[in-house]
Design a protein around this motif. Structure first.
Motif, PDB file in Angstrom:
ATOM      1  N   GLU A  79      -6.482   8.768   1.920  1.00 24.14           N
ATOM      2  CA  GLU A  79      -6.949   7.846   2.949  1.00 24.14           C
ATOM      3  C   GLU A  79      -8.160   7.062   2.469  1.00 24.14           C
ATOM      4  O   GLU A  79      -9.029   6.698   3.262  1.00 24.14           O
ATOM      5  CB  GLU A  79      -7.272   8.626   4.234  1.00 24.14           C
ATOM      6  CG  GLU A  79      -6.118   9.513   4.635  1.00 24.14           C
ATOM      7  CD  GLU A  79      -6.036   9.763   6.117  1.00 24.14           C
ATOM      8  OE1 GLU A  79      -6.926   9.306   6.846  1.00 24.14           O
ATOM      9  OE2 GLU A  79      -5.073  10.416   6.542  1.00 24.14           O
ATOM     10  N   ARG A  80      -8.197   6.805   1.168  1.00 25.38           N
ATOM     11  CA  ARG A  80      -9.395   6.169   0.616  1.00 25.38           C
ATOM     12  C   ARG A  80      -9.601   4.769   1.159  1.00 25.38           C
ATOM     13  O   ARG A  80     -10.691   4.231   1.094  1.00 25.38           O
ATOM     14  CB  ARG A  80      -9.324   6.146  -0.904  1.00 25.38           C
ATOM     15  CG  ARG A  80      -8.100   5.459  -1.463  1.00 25.38           C
ATOM     16  CD  ARG A  80      -8.054   5.594  -2.974  1.00 25.38           C
ATOM     17  NE  ARG A  80      -6.835   5.029  -3.511  1.00 25.38           N
ATOM     18  CZ  ARG A  80      -5.688   5.692  -3.603  1.00 25.38           C
ATOM     19  NH1 ARG A  80      -5.629   6.953  -3.192  1.00 25.38           N
ATOM     20  NH2 ARG A  80      -4.606   5.119  -4.089  1.00 25.38           N
ATOM     21  N   ARG A  81      -8.548   4.173   1.714  1.00 27.40           N
ATOM     22  CA  ARG A  81      -8.708   2.808   2.221  1.00 27.40           C
ATOM     23  C   ARG A  81      -9.222   2.772   3.651  1.00 27.40           C
ATOM     24  O   ARG A  81      -9.505   1.724   4.181  1.00 27.40           O
ATOM     25  CB  ARG A  81      -7.355   2.090   2.179  1.00 27.40           C
ATOM     26  CG  ARG A  81      -6.799   1.973   0.781  1.00 27.40           C
ATOM     27  CD  ARG A  81      -5.566   1.113   0.784  1.00 27.40           C
ATOM     28  NE  ARG A  81      -4.875   1.238  -0.494  1.00 27.40           N
ATOM     29  CZ  ARG A  81      -3.899   2.086  -0.699  1.00 27.40           C
ATOM     30  NH1 ARG A  81      -3.476   2.865   0.276  1.00 27.40           N
ATOM     31  NH2 ARG A  81      -3.321   2.160  -1.870  1.00 27.40           N
ATOM     32  N   THR A  82      -9.305   3.914   4.307  1.00 21.31           N
ATOM     33  CA  THR A  82      -9.654   3.870   5.728  1.00 21.31           C
ATOM     34  C   THR A  82     -11.167   3.862   5.913  1.00 21.31           C
ATOM     35  O   THR A  82     -11.944   4.167   5.014  1.00 21.31           O
ATOM     36  CB  THR A  82      -9.080   5.085   6.463  1.00 21.31           C
ATOM     37  OG1 THR A  82      -9.561   6.255   5.823  1.00 21.31           O
ATOM     38  CG2 THR A  82      -7.579   5.067   6.457  1.00 21.31           C
ATOM     39  N   GLN A  83     -11.533   3.503   7.134  1.00 21.42           N
ATOM     40  CA  GLN A  83     -12.938   3.337   7.472  1.00 21.42           C
ATOM     41  C   GLN A  83     -13.711   4.650   7.334  1.00 21.42           C
ATOM     42  O   GLN A  83     -14.793   4.697   6.768  1.00 21.42           O
ATOM     43  CB  GLN A  83     -13.025   2.800   8.906  1.00 21.42           C
ATOM     44  CG  GLN A  83     -14.396   2.303   9.300  1.00 21.42           C
ATOM     45  CD  GLN A  83     -14.837   1.153   8.416  1.00 21.42           C
ATOM     46  OE1 GLN A  83     -14.052   0.295   8.045  1.00 21.42           O
ATOM     47  NE2 GLN A  83     -16.109   1.153   8.045  1.00 21.42           N
ATOM     48  N   TRP A  84     -13.102   5.737   7.850  1.00 18.98           N
ATOM     49  CA  TRP A  84     -13.883   6.971   7.893  1.00 18.98           C
ATOM     50  C   TRP A  84     -14.197   7.514   6.507  1.00 18.98           C
ATOM     51  O   TRP A  84     -15.256   8.092   6.284  1.00 18.98           O
ATOM     52  CB  TRP A  84     -13.230   8.028   8.779  1.00 18.98           C
ATOM     53  CG  TRP A  84     -11.998   8.686   8.215  1.00 18.98           C
ATOM     54  CD1 TRP A  84     -10.703   8.317   8.433  1.00 18.98           C
ATOM     55  CD2 TRP A  84     -11.931   9.829   7.361  1.00 18.98           C
ATOM     56  NE1 TRP A  84      -9.843   9.141   7.768  1.00 18.98           N
ATOM     57  CE2 TRP A  84     -10.572  10.083   7.104  1.00 18.98           C
ATOM     58  CE3 TRP A  84     -12.883  10.657   6.779  1.00 18.98           C
ATOM     59  CZ2 TRP A  84     -10.148  11.123   6.302  1.00 18.98           C
ATOM     60  CZ3 TRP A  84     -12.449  11.702   5.974  1.00 18.98           C
ATOM     61  CH2 TRP A  84     -11.100  11.923   5.740  1.00 18.98           C
ATOM     62  N   VAL A  85     -13.287   7.274   5.545  1.00 17.49           N
ATOM     63  CA  VAL A  85     -13.571   7.731   4.185  1.00 17.49           C
ATOM     64  C   VAL A  85     -14.726   6.935   3.602  1.00 17.49           C
ATOM     65  O   VAL A  85     -15.627   7.482   2.952  1.00 17.49           O
ATOM     66  CB  VAL A  85     -12.318   7.616   3.299  1.00 17.49           C
ATOM     67  CG1 VAL A  85     -12.665   7.901   1.857  1.00 17.49           C
ATOM     68  CG2 VAL A  85     -11.256   8.583   3.769  1.00 17.49           C
ATOM     69  N   ARG A  86     -14.747   5.624   3.885  1.00 21.27           N
ATOM     70  CA  ARG A  86     -15.866   4.807   3.405  1.00 21.27           C
ATOM     71  C   ARG A  86     -17.175   5.317   3.981  1.00 21.27           C
ATOM     72  O   ARG A  86     -18.183   5.394   3.293  1.00 21.27           O
ATOM     73  CB  ARG A  86     -15.642   3.346   3.804  1.00 21.27           C
ATOM     74  CG  ARG A  86     -14.695   2.654   2.844  1.00 21.27           C
ATOM     75  CD  ARG A  86     -14.420   1.239   3.264  1.00 21.27           C
ATOM     76  NE  ARG A  86     -13.093   0.844   2.793  1.00 21.27           N
ATOM     77  CZ  ARG A  86     -12.360  -0.085   3.343  1.00 21.27           C
ATOM     78  NH1 ARG A  86     -12.797  -0.733   4.401  1.00 21.27           N
ATOM     79  NH2 ARG A  86     -11.183  -0.373   2.850  1.00 21.27           N
TER      80      ARG A  86
END
Lengths: 251, 249, 219
Positions: B237-244
């Motif tokens: 899920e590296r593209r999702t907001q929470w990972v950022r």
């Protein structure tokens, strides 16, 4: 030019329709005929499809009227094939729904499913069997309501001379014709064509267009994607999947 | 009302970021707990527990062998259950949990096999005997290997997690069948001594360290599972907001 | 639909007979390797014959499994059948039946010859036939799950063996011990009942798992 009428995917349930009705003169507003008595053949609502966890398109909504033809546009990898497979029920969308209103009551099969003809990248022809045997197999699993025998179907596509050859001996174009002969086995509510003109010659394309015209006249619908526009005789619309692409998604 | 609350709890677990938060909070804690209990359990097992009147000191390997053998089976069951939850409720986190179980379970199985055959040398006079439990443990290792091989072979992550989920459920149905068909031969292995209807037949001084190491193994499993799932979540899920947000602090 | 698909499969076999008899040829070769590798001593051979027959049957079944769904998957026939039926249960079941008709049934007939080569006495033939009749359909059913799981992979032969063979172990144990028991003069009905139980269980569950696995792979 497709990006000019760009509607971003964040606007739900809005479809940008482009008319390229070279063949039909009367321009009808689709929404005006969307009354209870004249339900659309197919309505797709807020459809979102993914492949390998990457969203291909999201919140895609459109409806297809009876006797209407819809072309799906979009660059490679935009999900054209996936959309067609989702309509056929093969691909499971992440969100959204697909509703059906079959042409005639009797075309409602027992399971309540419409009669779909799907021509995909893979031809669906067994290499060991002859063209005729392949078609006879489909005739017996689909039911054969058009009244045409498998041989006559092959004749419609001008490929009857190959009927006794195993499919692996046929050329790509001949194989595509045999696959297309499936379309006339039955009276289908909807044709789903994924690059139907692949490896067809001009005469083959002309035959396909004629058959498509007949299907549209009988109240069926055609959804196709193709590199070149196919001028099926009937009302013509198109949607561009690029307009429904999620900006956050990267390939 | 009650029902909706319980459902909400269930679905919150399905959310990747929630699971990640839980996992990062509990992963290290269970890890430390496992370390402390393991050291205590091993110490008690080696120095406090009395020697066996028949097997002498060699029996002390049970403090590793038995917990790993138990874990190897229960991890498989957990893996299959998580897979079933994933298939039924379409929860992706559940698939991640299932996939993360496989290598850990395989490691436990492997340890159980190695310790079992080491124990076999002084007890039976040979490293390997085609005894029912060792054999079914070996088959269990094959099942884990098949699972992992299938998982690696399918390039598409979604397809892989669903396909392996089906495989683990098929394996779950098969494990008892395999176990009893292997058991069917006459076995040399001693009968079960801990779980009995009339209470354990093992001396309490020997039992306590065993229970401690078993709890330690469980905690260790939870800790490793959580860190594996965290890695998987961050990667997928590296593209999702929470990972950022997690990465940026 | 069930009958239609089976008919089509048998028609394919009749068009391409040579590739369909390959598993049977394989079975014969494997079984005749054992006497060469171990010993031609009739006593020893008779003792290990049940194991030889069952291991060879396992491998021969496995050999035919690889292509069970692959052709239909690659050429798109599975998609077409799914659109019509909206379920792959019947398709899976039909393919399993044809797989058994093509690989299991001829294998049982071949066994009558192999049995003499491996010194199995005539009075044990009934145990041999019954164990294979009950066991080989289970092999086809359980194997179809593995075949469906690996259908999307180009090279799946070894992987298929890796995930299928452990699941075959119970069938092999009881199948072989069914014959062994009869060879040493014991009752073998217990093993036969267990084989029958496994067959019933796999008929009930395996096609569902196979259909689910196919559905996952065409998505």
């Amino acid at each position: 030019m497709q990006s000019a009428n760009g509607k971003v995917s964040s606007c739900p349930a809005k479809l940008t329709m482009m008319r390229n009705g070279q063949l039909n003169n009367q321009v009808k507003d689709i929404r005006s005929v969307d009354s209870p008595v004249n339900l659309p053949l197919l309505s797709v609502e807020t459809l979102t499809c993914e492949r390998s966890d990457v969203a291909l398109f999201s919140n895609l909504s459109f409806s297809l009227q009876k006797s209407q033809c819809l072309r799906i546009l979009g660059p490679n990898g935009s999900g054209k094939s996936t959309l067609i497979r989702a309509i056929a029920g093969i691909h499971k969308p992440v969100h959204g729904s697909i509703h059906w209103n079959p042409v005639a009551e009797d075309s409602h099969s027992q399971t309540g499913r419409p009669k779909i003809a799907y021509i995909g990248h893979a031809t669906g022809l067994n290499n060991e069997l002859t063209a005729l045997e392949n078609l006879a197999f489909y005739a017996s699993i689909h039911g054969n309501l058009s009244g045409l025998s498998p041989t006559e179907c092959l004749e419609k596509l001008n490929i009857a001379h190959c009927s006794s050859l195993p499919c692996m001996q046929l050329s790509a174009g001949q194989r595509q014709r045999v696959a297309l002969a499936r379309l006339v086995l039955n009276q289908y509510d909807l044709w789903l064509l994924d690059e139907p003109a692949t490896s067809l010659d001009d005469q083959g394309i002309e035959l396909l267009l004629n058959l498509g015209g007949t299907c549209l006249k009988a109240g069926g619908g055609v959804v196709y994607c193709s590199h070149q526009p196919l001028n099926f005789r009937g009302e013509h619309d198109s949607i561009n999947l690029l307009n429904f692409k999620d900006e956050n998604a990267q390939c | 009302m009650q029902k909706r609350n319980s459902r909400a709890w269930f679905h919150r677990f399905g959310s990747s970021s929630y699971f990640y938060r839980i996992a990062s909070r509990w992963g290290p804690r269970t890890g430390w707990g496992a370390l402390v209990l393991m050291v205590t359990g091993i110490f008690m097992g080696l120095f406090v527990a009395p020697p066996d009147y028949q097997m002498g000191d060699s029996y002390r390997i049970i403090y590793i062998h038995v917990p790993t053998a138990w874990m190897s089976l229960s991890v498989y069951v957990l893996m299959a259950l998580a897979a079933a939850i994933g298939l039924i409720w379409k929860m992706k986190v559940s698939f991640h949990v299932s996939r993360a179980c496989a290598p850990i379970g395989a490691a436990f199985t492997f340890c159980a096999l190695i310790t079992g055959s080491l124990w076999g040398k002084p007890t039976w006079g040979t490293y390997w005997i085609w005894d029912a439990r060792l054999t079914s443990e070996l088959v269990l290792l094959f099942l884990y290997m098949g699972y992992m091989a299938l998982d690696k072979a399918i390039p598409d992550r979604n397809t892989a997690s669903q396909a392996t989920a089906v495989l683990s459920l098929v394996g779950l149905v098969n494990i008892p069948i395999i176990h009893y068909s292997v058991e069917w031969w006459n076995t040399l292995h001693q009968g079960s001594t801990v779980i009995r209807m009339d209470g354990p037949s093992i001396d309490a001084q020997m039992l306590v360290p065993l229970l401690i190491t078993t709890v330690a193994m469980n905690l260790y499993f939870v800790s490793v599972l959580f860190s594996r799932v965290r890695c998987e979540l961050l990667n997928l899920e590296r593209r999702t907001q929470w990972v950022r947000e997690v990465i940026n602090g | 639909m069930l009958i239609t698909v089976i008919k089509r499969d048998l028609k394919c076999v009749s068009h391409n007979l040579s590739s369909s008899v390959q598993p049977i040829g394989f079975f014969i070769i494997i079984t005749s390797l054992f006497p060469l590798a171990v010993t031609p001593d009739p006593k020893v051979l008779q003792g290990i014959a049940p194991g030889i027959i069952w291991i060879s049957a396992l491998l021969a079944t496995l050999l035919a499994l690889d292509t069970l769904f692959k052709e239909d998957f690659v050429d798109g026939t599975i998609d077409q059948m799914f659109i019509v039926a909206n379920s792959l249960y019947v398709v899976a079941f039909a393919r399993i039946i044809s797989h058994w008709l093509i690989s299991g049934l001829p294998l049982i007939l071949m066994c009558l010859i192999i049995a003499f080569m491996l010194q199995i006495p005539e009075h044990s033939l009934d145990a041999l036939i019954v164990s294979l009749l009950l066991g080989t359909p289970t092999l086809s059913l359980v194997g179809s799950i593995g075949a469906a799981l690996t259908v999307g992979l180009r090279y799946s032969g070894v992987l298929l063996a890796l995930i299928t063979l452990p699941l075959y172990i119970p069938v092999m144990i009881f199948g072989a011990s069914c014959i062994s028991a009869d060879l040493i003069g014991l009752q073998w009905s217990g093993q036969a009942y267990l084989l029958a139980a496994m067959l019933v269980l796999s008929i009930t569950l395996a096609p569902f798992a196979t259909a689910a696995a196919l559905r996952i792979n065409i998505n």
